[in-house]
Design a protein around this motif. Structure first.
Motif, PDB file in Angstrom:
ATOM      1  N   MET A   1       0.844  -1.177   0.000  1.00  0.00           N
ATOM      2  CA  MET A   1       0.000   0.000   0.000  1.00  0.00           C
ATOM      3  C   MET A   1       0.889   1.240   0.000  1.00  0.00           C
ATOM      4  N   SER A   2       0.520   2.218  -0.772  1.00  0.00           N
ATOM      5  CA  SER A   2       1.289   3.446  -0.894  1.00  0.00           C
ATOM      6  C   SER A   2       1.195   4.287   0.367  1.00  0.00           C
ATOM      7  N   GLU A   3       2.304   4.945   0.727  1.00  0.00           N
ATOM      8  CA  GLU A   3       2.330   5.862   1.860  1.00  0.00           C
ATOM      9  C   GLU A   3       1.909   7.264   1.424  1.00  0.00           C
ATOM     10  N   ASP A   4       1.736   7.484   0.125  1.00  0.00           N
ATOM     11  CA  ASP A   4       1.391   8.786  -0.422  1.00  0.00           C
ATOM     12  C   ASP A   4      -0.026   9.161   0.000  1.00  0.00           C
ATOM     13  N   PRO A   5      -0.205  10.323   0.669  1.00  0.00           N
ATOM     14  CA  PRO A   5      -1.557  10.689   1.107  1.00  0.00           C
ATOM     15  C   PRO A   5      -2.474  11.145  -0.019  1.00  0.00           C
ATOM     16  N   ARG A   6      -1.942  11.282  -1.253  1.00  0.00           N
ATOM     17  CA  ARG A   6      -2.799  11.624  -2.396  1.00  0.00           C
ATOM     18  C   ARG A   6      -3.395  10.335  -2.918  1.00  0.00           C
ATOM     19  N   ARG A   7      -4.512   9.946  -2.389  1.00  0.00           N
ATOM     20  CA  ARG A   7      -5.085   8.680  -2.811  1.00  0.00           C
ATOM     21  C   ARG A   7      -6.584   8.805  -2.987  1.00  0.00           C
ATOM     22  N   ASP A   8      -7.126   7.919  -3.758  1.00  0.00           N
ATOM     23  CA  ASP A   8      -8.553   7.896  -4.004  1.00  0.00           C
ATOM     24  C   ASP A   8      -9.181   6.885  -3.049  1.00  0.00           C
ATOM     25  N   ALA A   9      -9.249   7.274  -1.786  1.00  0.00           N
ATOM     26  CA  ALA A   9      -9.785   6.369  -0.770  1.00  0.00           C
ATOM     27  C   ALA A   9     -10.284   7.207   0.400  1.00  0.00           C
ATOM     28  N   PRO A  10     -11.122   6.628   1.242  1.00  0.00           N
ATOM     29  CA  PRO A  10     -11.587   7.367   2.411  1.00  0.00           C
ATOM     30  C   PRO A  10     -10.422   7.717   3.340  1.00  0.00           C
ATOM     31  N   GLY A  11     -10.552   8.793   4.062  1.00  0.00           N
ATOM     32  CA  GLY A  11      -9.538   9.165   5.040  1.00  0.00           C
ATOM     33  C   GLY A  11      -8.919  10.513   4.733  1.00  0.00           C
ATOM     34  N   ILE A  12      -7.893  10.832   5.485  1.00  0.00           N
ATOM     35  CA  ILE A  12      -7.218  12.115   5.337  1.00  0.00           C
ATOM     36  C   ILE A  12      -6.245  12.029   4.175  1.00  0.00           C
ATOM     37  N   SER A  13      -6.423  12.902   3.204  1.00  0.00           N
ATOM     38  CA  SER A  13      -5.549  12.920   2.038  1.00  0.00           C
ATOM     39  C   SER A  13      -5.511  14.335   1.484  1.00  0.00           C
ATOM     40  N   TRP A  14      -4.743  14.544   0.418  1.00  0.00           N
ATOM     41  CA  TRP A  14      -4.598  15.881  -0.155  1.00  0.00           C
ATOM     42  C   TRP A  14      -4.460  15.790  -1.657  1.00  0.00           C
ATOM     43  N   ALA A  57      -1.740  19.645  -6.498  1.00  0.00           N
ATOM     44  CA  ALA A  57      -1.047  18.368  -6.708  1.00  0.00           C
ATOM     45  C   ALA A  57       0.449  18.641  -6.824  1.00  0.00           C
ATOM     46  N   TRP A  58       1.136  18.673  -5.697  1.00  0.00           N
ATOM     47  CA  TRP A  58       2.570  18.937  -5.656  1.00  0.00           C
ATOM     48  C   TRP A  58       3.345  17.705  -6.101  1.00  0.00           C
ATOM     49  N   PRO A  59       4.563  17.881  -6.602  1.00  0.00           N
ATOM     50  CA  PRO A  59       5.386  16.727  -6.988  1.00  0.00           C
ATOM     51  C   PRO A  59       5.690  15.829  -5.786  1.00  0.00           C
ATOM     52  N   ASP A  60       5.891  14.556  -6.047  1.00  0.00           N
ATOM     53  CA  ASP A  60       6.274  13.621  -4.985  1.00  0.00           C
ATOM     54  C   ASP A  60       7.490  14.156  -4.248  1.00  0.00           C
ATOM     55  N   GLY A  61       7.488  14.021  -2.940  1.00  0.00           N
ATOM     56  CA  GLY A  61       8.621  14.435  -2.125  1.00  0.00           C
ATOM     57  C   GLY A  61       8.566  15.880  -1.666  1.00  0.00           C
ATOM     58  N   THR A  62       7.527  16.627  -2.080  1.00  0.00           N
ATOM     59  CA  THR A  62       7.394  18.018  -1.660  1.00  0.00           C
ATOM     60  C   THR A  62       7.188  18.091  -0.157  1.00  0.00           C
ATOM     61  N   THR A  63       7.902  18.986   0.497  1.00  0.00           N
ATOM     62  CA  THR A  63       7.719  19.220   1.929  1.00  0.00           C
ATOM     63  C   THR A  63       7.517  20.710   2.158  1.00  0.00           C
ATOM     64  N   PHE A  64       6.897  21.043   3.259  1.00  0.00           N
ATOM     65  CA  PHE A  64       6.664  22.436   3.633  1.00  0.00           C
ATOM     66  C   PHE A  64       7.232  22.677   5.014  1.00  0.00           C
ATOM     67  N   THR A  65       7.840  23.834   5.188  1.00  0.00           N
ATOM     68  CA  THR A  65       8.351  24.210   6.499  1.00  0.00           C
ATOM     69  C   THR A  65       7.198  24.725   7.348  1.00  0.00           C
ATOM     70  N   ARG A  66       7.438  24.821   8.632  1.00  0.00           N
ATOM     71  CA  ARG A  66       6.433  25.404   9.520  1.00  0.00           C
ATOM     72  C   ARG A  66       6.110  26.827   9.072  1.00  0.00           C
TER      73      ARG A  66
END
Length: 77
Positions: A1-14, A57-66
Motif C-alpha cells: 500500500m502506498s504511503e502517499d496521502p494523495r489517494r482515491d480512498a476514504p480518510g485524510i488525504s490531499w 497536486a505537488w510533486p512527490d517528495g514536496t515538503t513544507f516548512t512550519r
C-alpha cells in the motif's frame, strides 16, 4: 500500500477538493497551535490558504516548512 496521502480512498488525504483535505487542514491548523492537539474530528472549513495549498497536486517528495504552513494559514503564501 502506498504511503502517499494523495489517494482515491476514504480518510485524510490531499491533492483534491474534498472532505479529506478539509480534515487535513484542520489537523495541521491544530498542530501548528499545539503539537499535542487531538486529531481533527469534523469536516468544517479551515483557513482558505491551507485549503488551497493542500488542494494543489505537488510533486512527490514536496515538503513544507512550519513557516510556509503558517504563511498559507494566514493567507500570506
Amino acid at each position: 500500500m502506498s504511503e502517499d496521502p494523495r489517494r482515491d480512498a476514504p480518510g485524510i488525504s490531499w491533492g483534491y477538493a474534498g472532505g479529506g483535505t478539509s480534515i487535513l487542514v484542520l489537523l495541521i491548523t491544530r498542530l501548528l497551535d499545539d503539537i499535542t492537539a487531538p486529531a481533527a474530528d469534523d469536516v468544517s472549513r479551515g483557513p482558505a490558504g491551507l485549503e488551497k495549498l493542500l488542494q494543489t497536486a505537488w510533486p512527490d517528495g514536496t515538503t513544507f516548512t512550519r513557516a510556509e504552513l503558517d504563511a498559507a494559514r494566514t493567507g500570506q503564501m
